[in-house]
Write a protein that holds these residues in place. Structure first.
Motif, PDB file in Angstrom:
ATOM      1  N   GLY A 111      58.277   2.751 -21.923  1.00 32.33           N
ATOM      2  CA  GLY A 111      56.865   2.453 -22.102  1.00 32.33           C
ATOM      3  C   GLY A 111      56.315   2.781 -23.471  1.00 32.33           C
ATOM      4  O   GLY A 111      55.095   2.787 -23.669  1.00 32.33           O
ATOM      5  N   VAL A 112      57.205   3.058 -24.420  1.00 30.17           N
ATOM      6  CA  VAL A 112      56.772   3.441 -25.768  1.00 30.17           C
ATOM      7  C   VAL A 112      57.319   2.439 -26.769  1.00 30.17           C
ATOM      8  O   VAL A 112      58.526   2.177 -26.806  1.00 30.17           O
ATOM      9  CB  VAL A 112      57.261   4.861 -26.128  1.00 30.17           C
ATOM     10  N   TYR A 122      52.935   1.159 -19.321  1.00 27.96           N
ATOM     11  CA  TYR A 122      53.965   0.957 -18.299  1.00 27.96           C
ATOM     12  C   TYR A 122      54.640  -0.400 -18.474  1.00 27.96           C
ATOM     13  O   TYR A 122      53.974  -1.424 -18.650  1.00 27.96           O
ATOM     14  CB  TYR A 122      53.357   1.056 -16.901  1.00 27.96           C
ATOM     15  N   ASP A 123      55.972  -0.400 -18.414  1.00 23.70           N
ATOM     16  CA  ASP A 123      56.762  -1.614 -18.611  1.00 23.70           C
ATOM     17  C   ASP A 123      57.474  -1.952 -17.306  1.00 23.70           C
ATOM     18  O   ASP A 123      58.534  -1.399 -17.000  1.00 23.70           O
ATOM     19  CB  ASP A 123      57.773  -1.376 -19.737  1.00 23.70           C
ATOM     20  N   ALA A 124      56.872  -2.844 -16.542  1.00 27.49           N
ATOM     21  CA  ALA A 124      57.420  -3.192 -15.224  1.00 27.49           C
ATOM     22  C   ALA A 124      58.795  -3.842 -15.341  1.00 27.49           C
ATOM     23  O   ALA A 124      59.660  -3.652 -14.472  1.00 27.49           O
ATOM     24  CB  ALA A 124      56.465  -4.111 -14.480  1.00 27.49           C
ATOM     25  N   GLN A 182      64.757  -2.958 -14.377  1.00 28.54           N
ATOM     26  CA  GLN A 182      66.137  -2.755 -14.825  1.00 28.54           C
ATOM     27  C   GLN A 182      66.637  -1.369 -14.419  1.00 28.54           C
ATOM     28  O   GLN A 182      67.776  -1.207 -13.976  1.00 28.54           O
ATOM     29  CB  GLN A 182      66.224  -2.912 -16.344  1.00 28.54           C
ATOM     30  N   LEU A 183      65.768  -0.378 -14.565  1.00 27.92           N
ATOM     31  CA  LEU A 183      66.148   0.985 -14.193  1.00 27.92           C
ATOM     32  C   LEU A 183      66.279   1.139 -12.689  1.00 27.92           C
ATOM     33  O   LEU A 183      67.114   1.914 -12.203  1.00 27.92           O
ATOM     34  CB  LEU A 183      65.120   1.980 -14.752  1.00 27.92           C
ATOM     35  N   HIS A 184      65.464   0.399 -11.935  1.00 27.53           N
ATOM     36  CA  HIS A 184      65.607   0.411 -10.469  1.00 27.53           C
ATOM     37  C   HIS A 184      67.022   0.017 -10.067  1.00 27.53           C
ATOM     38  O   HIS A 184      67.625   0.616  -9.172  1.00 27.53           O
ATOM     39  CB  HIS A 184      64.621  -0.564  -9.827  1.00 27.53           C
ATOM     40  N   LYS A 185      67.550  -1.008 -10.720  1.00 22.98           N
ATOM     41  CA  LYS A 185      68.882  -1.506 -10.379  1.00 22.98           C
ATOM     42  C   LYS A 185      69.968  -0.470 -10.647  1.00 22.98           C
ATOM     43  O   LYS A 185      71.044  -0.525 -10.060  1.00 22.98           O
ATOM     44  CB  LYS A 185      69.172  -2.789 -11.157  1.00 22.98           C
ATOM     45  N   ASP A 191      49.175   2.285  -9.892  1.00 27.10           N
ATOM     46  CA  ASP A 191      48.573   2.377 -11.216  1.00 27.10           C
ATOM     47  C   ASP A 191      49.003   3.692 -11.852  1.00 27.10           C
ATOM     48  O   ASP A 191      49.657   4.528 -11.225  1.00 27.10           O
ATOM     49  CB  ASP A 191      47.051   2.253 -11.154  1.00 27.10           C
ATOM     50  N   ASN A 192      48.618   3.893 -13.118  1.00 33.19           N
ATOM     51  CA  ASN A 192      49.099   5.057 -13.857  1.00 33.19           C
ATOM     52  C   ASN A 192      48.669   6.376 -13.239  1.00 33.19           C
ATOM     53  O   ASN A 192      49.345   7.397 -13.405  1.00 33.19           O
ATOM     54  CB  ASN A 192      48.636   4.992 -15.312  1.00 33.19           C
ATOM     55  N   SER A 193      47.545   6.389 -12.532  1.00 30.40           N
ATOM     56  CA  SER A 193      47.086   7.640 -11.923  1.00 30.40           C
ATOM     57  C   SER A 193      48.105   8.164 -10.923  1.00 30.40           C
ATOM     58  O   SER A 193      48.226   9.378 -10.718  1.00 30.40           O
ATOM     59  CB  SER A 193      45.733   7.431 -11.239  1.00 30.40           C
TER      60      SER A 193
END
Length: 995
Positions: A100-101, A138-140, A145-148, A177-179
């Protein structure tokens, strides 16, 4: 076609014996109904790496685990999902990401020598106040990819600067959401040795500069915290506020890991260190740091070694690394080093699982792998109540798999994060992946299907031909379209088959001419495959996968065991004592307990190893007063004074030039800082103990030295960007006067007993004023040589050594009066303007004037033949043979203040000796044995044996790489590693192994 499908429907009815029970669909479980209880039943549940429940139930509600166990009471409003035959694991945690950066953008043009900010620390590359959440987005897509890969939570940070600020812990929850996603907005304080790309501030420009900056920063933070500064410094405030967070240091290599730990130890900070995957090379040293390692698993591919010429250029160290890197996690685990695993460093994150499988195949236990991905990162973050396990109260972060998550063929179906479902593959669809065979119109075919539970792919081969194939898999139906084997025709075969039995595909094939055939594809012998797996498992259990042997250092010419001191008795040698006894013929020399024990005739010692040295010569080990080998960086030129840095921080214990120097009879060297600035860094005086750790090379109670420089280099005559002061020779003089004036004031304040801000740079310069540190100064022109002697006399100290000193013959009388020695080249001249007046008689003239003279190398190649360089003084100046030899033995020892230990053969001195095959000043002589403190670090006969062993090991590794390629695995092209030869003017470079 309608008729075809009717036939297939009838066929389905007739083969219902192959049908399987389907699991209840849960594809609709999303954030809108996750407030209800959900129970996942009949699963194998890994509550933690050490706690496994068979046929267990996991009950979740509101994103957390309510209960887990074999018998769990379920509330009435519970949605149940039957996971019979499946497994549940805690989702993985990655401690070191940039999720996310955005990558920082380079700022400014040209170097800057001051900070760009006010109200912050004086160095732009120190940014502890930086908050990753200020730029986080946040990068969905990346999250998916990380979920996999099995990850549910990542720690992210801003990858910019030496002190990078705070990191944050993010749940990879695409439906929140980010919260909710931000588990903790301040988890870590992050460090590295790399500067910020956003700032053009030039300092530091080396690893040793980064280390010095960090040390000074910690001292300044203590001073600031004690309330000694009136002006606010937002950076130091943030640094002190963040000290209780997890301190993560991105090192990137075993050498830098040890350097980072050294910095931390000096400030009572225990870093958690991002390693480089080469920790196995010095596992004992890594263990001694007590650091937890965040471990990348970026294993290199095999090299394409089919071309014998290219293969011959491949370094053994690179070949070994290919073979040894996958064993790194196992070796760390076996040696009790705690580590977590990370995707950091992977060019393609998708290779994480295959690399993890390779580590497990290389002996890493599955339990340790699971710990490294779950409980250990949770412990480091202080989040064991929420993460890393499936105990009550923890986040409902878990994986649903078809079986063992660490098996190659196991499927990851779903990744739940905070009770939110993320589908990777449909677990209610038959998994038909695998290899099949079938016949069609009398021809044999092979079919491979992969990705059937997500996005199916197919490959069909007939004989040696691969046929263009498309597949559509929907419900229980497989539709295949494949090209015919006749490549001259653009014709296709169409297949419709049912997959109710996952091991058999039954249906109809329609040929290009409209003919219909029964299609029957069967998986290749399942029973045989299972037996093969069992045999493979048995083999894994009984045999450790091949690992090329580790050596010290772990490269060509390394020792399988570190050599030890011996009792040695050399008989009937010609001994060059460098003492009043002169050269002794037919004399014996006894070495015992690392010292020269006896020199004389007819010596004996029952415990000694006898060496016949008749016709051979023995001298003290050669000493190089000015060298730049064995260092990872040479110059810190970001400021006109870098007295705070030290070469001792950047010893390169794997520099092949150490071994090459031993082959030339060299036993001790001074590694000097370069000549980028008037006041350079501190030296390292080392013994060439090949195979020792970096710190093991350094002299015990080493004399303190520092490098100064004059002339073209420091005023940047040949630089395209000469914006730094000084830019003239008179400016160089002013630098010295200014800094010594400040050092004098600093020393007075320190001695006053009042509180003072510790300044390492001033501490070092004060040591010079107090006669505790010696100067070796790069010099050429007589006017500047005279200038520096006058500056020293003004501040009541003397220069110890002028190195290069190619106009020394012009001022030899003044040098003698001042008490300074000269360390020069034998016959280098006219390689730049400053040396146009150099002559080969320089050494002899200075010597005859009473100056202590040494011949040095300043060059990795010349240092291997310093005995020959010394011999040139016999030709140019008529120096005697004994005095010429002293130019590279006793005299440099005197200049380095180590002549009480080395430089001559005298009873009680260190046994640093060389056995030469002939006269030590001859061009034909060879060093047969080079011994340091009684340890034989080079032996000519052993060297021949090692060469054969190296060739044999290379051949074995080449064969293994060829086997990899023959299996169809990817390879990388051979790239010959070129090692930079460092000199006074060299900028920092990444040193490459060449052997």
């Amino acid at each position: 076609m309608i008729k075809v499908y009717l036939r297939l429907l009838l066929l389905m009815c007739s083969v219902s014996v192959f049908a399987q029970d389907y699991f209840p669909s849960n594809s609709g479980v999303k954030s809108d109904n996750n407030s209800n209880y959900m129970a996942f039943t009949n699963a194998t549940i890994y509550v933690s790496p050490s706690e496994v429940i068979k046929n267990g139930t996991l009950l979740i509600k509101d994103g957390k685990v309510v209960n887990v166990g074999k018998s769990v009471s379920l509330p009435k409003n519970t949605t149940k999902v039957d996971l019979s035959g499946k497994s549940i694991y805690p989702s993985f945690i990655d401690l070191h990401t940039t999720f996310g950066v955005d990558k920082p953008k380079r700022g400014g043009n040209g170097p800057s020598y001051g900070p760009s900010r006010s109200g912050f620390y004086w160095n732009d590359h120190v940014m502890p106040e930086q908050d990753v959440m200020a730029s986080f987005k946040y990068d969905a897509k990346e999250a998916s990819q990380l979920h996999k890969l099995g990850f549910g939570v990542v720690n992210t940070h801003m990858p910019d600067g030496i002190v990078r600020g705070t990191g944050a812990l993010i749940a990879l929850n695409n439906d929140a959401d980010n919260s909710l996603r931000v588990v903790d907005g301040e988890t870590t304080q992050n460090f590295s040795f790399s500067k910020s790309v956003k700032s053009r501030q030039n300092y530091p420009s080396s690893i040793m500069g980064s280390m010095a900056l960090l040390r000074q920063m910690y001292d300044d933070a203590k001073w600031y915290a004690a309330g000694n500064v009136d002006t606010r410094d937002l950076s130091l405030e943030a640094l002190n506020e963040n000290k209780n967070l997890l301190q993560i240091f991105e090192a990137g290599s075993r050498a830098n890991l040890l350097r980072a730990d050294k910095v931390g130890d000096q400030s009572n900070i225990q870093y958690t260190i991002v390693g480089g995957g080469d920790e196995y090379e010095r596992i004992d040293e890594v263990k001694a740091t007590n650091a937890t390692i965040i471990l990348p698993i970026d294993f290199r591919m095999a090299y394409d070694v089919e071309n014998p010429f290219l293969a011959s250029t491949l370094a053994l160290s690179d070949m070994r690394a290919w073979n040894q890197e996958p064993h790194n996690p196992r070796l760390l685990a076996e040696n009790g080093v705690r580590f977590s695993l990370t995707t950091h460093g992977l060019k393609k994150k998708s290779s994480f699982k295959s690399n993890l499988m390779k580590a497990i195949e290389s002996g890493l236990s599955k339990e340790k792998a699971l710990e490294a991905l779950t409980t250990i990162p949770a412990q480091l973050l202080g989040k064991t109540d929420l993460l890393g396990s499936l105990k009550k109260g923890a986040y409902a972060n878990f994986l649903i798999t078809s079986g063992d998550v660490f098996e190659k063929d196991s499927k990851l179906y779903e990744n739940w994060v905070q009770g939110m479902q993320h589908i990777i593959a449909d677990m209610n669809v038959n998994d038909i992946d695998g290899d099949y065979t079938f016949k069609l119109a009398g021809d044999d075919y092979k079919l491979n299907i992969s990705g059937s539970t997500s996005k199916a792919k197919a490959k069909i081969e007939s004989g040696e031909k691969s046929l263009g194939t498309k597949i559509d898999y929907n419900g229980d139906w497989v539709n295949l379209t494949m090209k015919t084997a006749d490549s001259t025709k653009n014709e296709f075969v169409r297949v419709a088959a049912n997959s109710t039995n996952k091991n058999v595909l039954r249906g109809t094939a329609i040929l290009p001419n409209g003919s219909e055939y029964v299609f029957f594809a069967t998986k290749t012998d399942i029973e045989s495959s299972e037996k093969s797996k069992d045999k493979s498992k048995d083999k894994k259990d009984s045999e450790q996968p091949f690992m090329s042997p580790l050596t010290y250092p772990n490269m060509a010419y390394g020792y399988t065991e570190k050599p030890k001191a011996e009792t040695l008795l050399f008989k009937n040698a010609t001994i060059w004592t460098n003492e009043s006894e002169g050269v002794l013929e037919n004399t014996d020399l006894l070495i015992k307990n690392g010292k020269i024990a006896k020199i004389g005739k007819n010596l004996s010692d029952g415990s000694a190893k006898i060496i016949d040295a008749k016709g051979k010569h023995i001298t003290a080990g050669v000493i190089d007063e000015h060298s730049h080998i064995a260092a990872a960086s040479i110059n810190e030129g970001g400021q006109n004074s870098s007295a705070e840095v030290t070469i001792e921080d950047v010893i390169d214990d794997e520099d092949i030039d150490i071994y090459r120097n031993l082959a030339g009879g060299v036993t001790s060297i001074q590694i000097l800082h370069g000549s980028a600035n008037p006041i350079g860094g501190r030296s390292a005086i080392i013994k060439l103990k090949w195979g020792e750790s970096a710190d093991g090379y350094i002299y015990d109670n080493s004399p303190k030295f520092i490098k100064f420089a004059l002339g073209e280099n420091v005023k940047q005559s040949r630089s395209s960007r000469n914006e730094r002061f000084p830019q003239s020779r008179m400016g160089v003089e002013q630098v010295f006067i200014d800094y010594f004036s400040r050092a004098k004031a600093y020393d007075e304040a320190k001695k006053s007993g009042k509180p003072y801000r510790k300044d390492t740079e001033m501490e070092v310069l004060a040591e010079i004023l107090n006669g505790e540190r010696f100067i070796s100064c790069h010099s050429y022109v007589q006017s500047e040589i005279n200038m520096l002697m006058k500056v020293a006399e003004q501040f009541n100290f003397r220069i110890n050594t002028f190195t290069h000193i190619l106009e020394g013959y012009k001022v030899a009388d003044k040098m003698k009066k001042h008490g300074v020695g000269g360390s020069t080249f034998s016959d280098w001249w006219a390689y730049k303007y400053e040396v146009n007046d150099a002559i080969p008689y320089n050494a002899a003239i200075m010597h005859n004037a009473g100056v202590t003279v040494a011949i040095n190398s300043d060059d990795a190649e010349m240092s291997r033949r310093l005995n020959q360089e010394a011999a040139k003084s016999i030709k140019y100046g008529g120096i005697s043979e004994e005095e010429a030899l002293k130019f590279v033995t006793l005299n440099p020892a005197k200049l380095l203040h180590i002549d009480d230990r080395v430089g001559s053969l005298k009873v009680g001195k260190d046994a640093d000796v060389v056995l030469w095959s002939d006269h030590p000043l001859s061009v034909y002589t060879k060093a047969e044995k080079t011994i340091i403190e009684g340890v034989t670090y080079f032996d000519l006969e052993k060297d021949k044996q090692m060469r054969k062993a190296i060739a044999k090991e290379k051949s074995e590794l080449i064969n293994r790489m060829l086997q990899e390629k023959n299996k169809g695995l990817k390879t990388q092209p051979v790239k010959k590693a070129e090692k930079a030869l460092l000199h006074c003017h060299s900028e920092e470079s990444g040193l490459l192994k060449t052997y």
